[in-house]
Design a protein around this motif. Structure first.
Motif, short mmCIF file in Angstrom:
data_model
loop_
_atom_site.label_atom_id
_atom_site.label_comp_id
_atom_site.label_asym_id
_atom_site.label_seq_id
_atom_site.Cartn_x
_atom_site.Cartn_y
_atom_site.Cartn_z
N LYS A 1 48.57 98.35 19.89
CA LYS A 1 47.60 98.56 20.98
C LYS A 1 48.27 99.00 22.28
O LYS A 1 47.69 99.74 23.06
N VAL A 2 49.48 98.53 22.48
CA VAL A 2 50.23 98.93 23.67
C VAL A 2 50.59 100.42 23.60
O VAL A 2 50.61 101.11 24.59
N VAL B 1 49.11 103.01 21.68
CA VAL B 1 48.11 104.05 21.42
C VAL B 1 47.19 104.33 22.62
O VAL B 1 47.15 103.56 23.58
N ASP B 2 46.44 105.42 22.51
CA ASP B 2 45.44 105.73 23.53
C ASP B 2 44.08 105.13 23.19
O ASP B 2 43.23 104.98 24.06
N GLU C 1 40.97 100.37 20.71
CA GLU C 1 39.84 99.78 19.96
C GLU C 1 39.82 100.24 18.50
O GLU C 1 39.14 99.65 17.67
#
Lengths: 215, 78
Positions: free
Chosen positions: B12-13, B15-16, B19
């Motif tokens: 999560k850190v 990627v863009d 969600e």
């Protein structure tokens, strides 16, 4: 730190998106509302979205770096503490805990991996590239000293035997230290050899240049 | 549980589209397989140049696995 524009149905939703993007809380961001969604008649027309511009407040890189590393390390080992300091443009993060060996890893591989991920996380949100260095138990300095000693030792061997000597495969960071350590020594040359991430360093004696009196 | 959480957090850190990060864990007796799925356009972000990011994640996962004395394997799925 760069700013980004975010669109969403509501201002709150846009702010939440922004917090997620930067991995920061609302208080750490400067938020400017550019457009507000117009509801229109019965919500039929005017499906315009709310648009905000978000800029992280000054000097948050250090907070982002520290927080990212703290979270990752906490999932690997309990009771760890991360301290952060600025050194010029670099950020140095130090891990303290009861499990330094796991966190350093074989030849510092885990430290390097952590450093790589934290750098990615920090530089995603900031325009100006900052370098984050991750250290534990003074490992970086110890490793550098060890590699320098190794370089000098292997260099001496190459000169004595007049044959090329190869080190074990090393990471780019480690190779750089070996190359630099022998740069001033004109009796040997250094070269990297191999494919991929880990390469050997070849220490090649300069046959014409060897000072016979060093024996 | 923590292995899954670890990969999920790191992904999560990076990627863009956080969600769209989905992580599942297939637990075996000795080995756990962690499967990571991300949005198509984020695939490069979790793999990295010459697989460097993927390798870093695997290294970190390896360090975390020593604690539970179990091997964990990271699979990045398209």
């Amino acid at each position: 730190m760069s700013s980004i524009e975010i669109e969403a149905k509501t201002t709150q939703e846009a702010i939440e998106k922004a917090c997620k993007h930067f991995h920061l809380s609302e208080e750490e961001l400067d938020i400017e509302v550019l457009e507000i969604r117009s509801t229109g008649i019965f919500g039929m027309v005017g499906n315009k979205k709310t648009k905000i511009r978000v800029t992280p407040k000054q000097d948050n890189t250090i907070v982002v770096a520290q927080e990212t590393l703290r979270k990752i390390v906490s999932l690997i080992s309990e009771d760890t503490k991360i301290s952060a300091e600025k050194k010029g443009d670099d950020i140095i993060l130090t891990i303290e805990g009861n499990n330094p060996r796991t966190l350093i890893g074989h030849r510092g591989r885990t430290l390097e991996a952590l450093e790589f991920i934290v750098n990615k996380a920090v530089n995603k949100a900031s325009e100006k590239k900052v370098r984050v260095i991750v250290d534990s138990e003074n490992y970086r300095q110890r490793r550098e000293e060890f590699l320098k000693r190794l370089a000098f030792r292997v260099g001496e061997k190459a000169k004595k035997t007049k044959k090329t000597v190869a080190t074990d495969p090393m990471s780019p960071h480690d190779r750089r230290i070996v190359h630099l350590a022998l740069k001033e020594d004109h009796q040997v040359q250094t070269e990297s050899k191999g494919e991929g991430f880990l390469k050997e360093v070849l220490i090649i004696p300069n046959k014409n240049n060897i000072d016979e009196n060093t024996e | 549980m923590e292995m899954k959480e670890l990969i999920e957090y790191i992904a999560k850190v990076l990627v863009d589209n956080p969600e769209e990060v989905k992580v599942t864990e297939l637990e075996g007796r000795q080995t756990s397989v962690i499967e990571l799925r991300v949005a198509k356009e984020d695939l490069g972000k979790v793999i990295g140049k010459q697989g460097r990011t993927a390798r870093a994640m695997r290294t970190i996962l390896g360090a975390a696995s020593t604690k539970i004395k179990k091997r964990s394997v990271l699979e990045i799925l398209e």
